[in-house]
Design a protein around this motif. Sequence first.
Motif, PDB file in Angstrom:
ATOM      1  N   HIS A 171      51.790  30.391  32.003  1.00 22.77           N
ATOM      2  CA  HIS A 171      51.696  30.271  33.724  1.00 22.77           C
ATOM      3  C   HIS A 171      52.548  29.309  33.643  1.00 22.77           C
ATOM      4  O   HIS A 171      52.240  27.834  33.086  1.00 22.77           O
ATOM      5  CB  HIS A 171      50.107  30.142  34.174  1.00 22.77           C
ATOM      6  N   ASP A 185      55.797  33.923  38.448  1.00 25.92           N
ATOM      7  CA  ASP A 185      54.700  33.126  38.393  1.00 25.92           C
ATOM      8  C   ASP A 185      54.286  33.352  36.688  1.00 25.92           C
ATOM      9  O   ASP A 185      53.722  32.016  36.607  1.00 25.92           O
ATOM     10  CB  ASP A 185      53.265  33.962  39.241  1.00 25.92           C
ATOM     11  N   GLU A 186      54.461  34.509  35.825  1.00 26.94           N
ATOM     12  CA  GLU A 186      54.815  33.924  34.141  1.00 26.94           C
ATOM     13  C   GLU A 186      55.724  34.929  33.597  1.00 26.94           C
ATOM     14  O   GLU A 186      56.016  34.671  34.548  1.00 26.94           O
ATOM     15  CB  GLU A 186      53.354  34.928  33.978  1.00 26.94           C
TER      16      GLU A 186
END
Length: 310
Positions: A171, A185-186
């Motif tokens: 993350h 985002d990841e």
Amino acid sequence: MPIKIPADLPARLELENENIFVMTEERARSQDIRPLELAIVNLMPTKIATETQLLRLLGNSPLQVNITLLRTMQHESKNTPLQHLERFYRTFEQIRNRRFDGMVVTGAPVEHLPFEAVDYWQELRDIMEYANSHVYSTLYICWAAQAALYHFYGIPKYDLPTKRSGIFRHHVLHASCRLFRGFDDEFPAPHSRHTEIRAEDVAKVPNLRILAESDEAGLTLVESVDHKQVFMTGHLEYDRGTLDAEYRRDLLRGMNPQPPLHYYPQEDPQRMPLMTWRAHAHLFYSNWLNYYVYQDTPFDFTREAGDDNV
């Protein structure tokens, strides 16, 4: 970024075959620009493979980078020919009067030892102290990240019950951080280690900021608030087959290892591993070079200490 390397460095042919832009020293001398000066402290036993992995990522940006390979004097390498070390590597004593825009310090397979029991620990401490005053931004990888966090901030490492090996999702905790420009985002990244640094210990240090972590692999990326130190506990530089080679090596040694997680299709070690982290690896190294090294380093930084250029 064309990286300047000796014409006979073994990594050159492999990188050129992959369409990575490399530049020989002879060609670089004809260009009238201020190149970045980057040092790689290679603590890995398989030095040639590690050189190739890092140079592949550092060569993916539009500026010229001069690479200086460094080794420790206190440890005798058993996996790299002495001729290679003498031809392509320098020691800390040979460069200690120089300055570098950036430095990368690799991991090392010594996690089972207390830091002070590593035969080159004092030499590495000297290099890390040197980096604080002579290098604008330093990237510490895996064991080197643990060693630097311990040396500078007293943060301990902890033994894991089993080896943490595989490809794990991470993350992004600070999307505005320049290291994450262009990131999702990841992001996936390889891990291969027997010890860990815990987020609760890092959170107690005001000078440090946690940038990324994984639900399975734990703390992954940390930086000092001035961006001069970046600590990565994983291995974005790994090739497709690196974890597979480590797994099969440990099988041959009778260590009964678990297959790396989330690495083989359907978790089947007989199938070719999927390469799922390459894009983020290139982006991370490009961002570090551009935003933490090139954009911030004063133009004359590497000339301030009276380079000996030996």
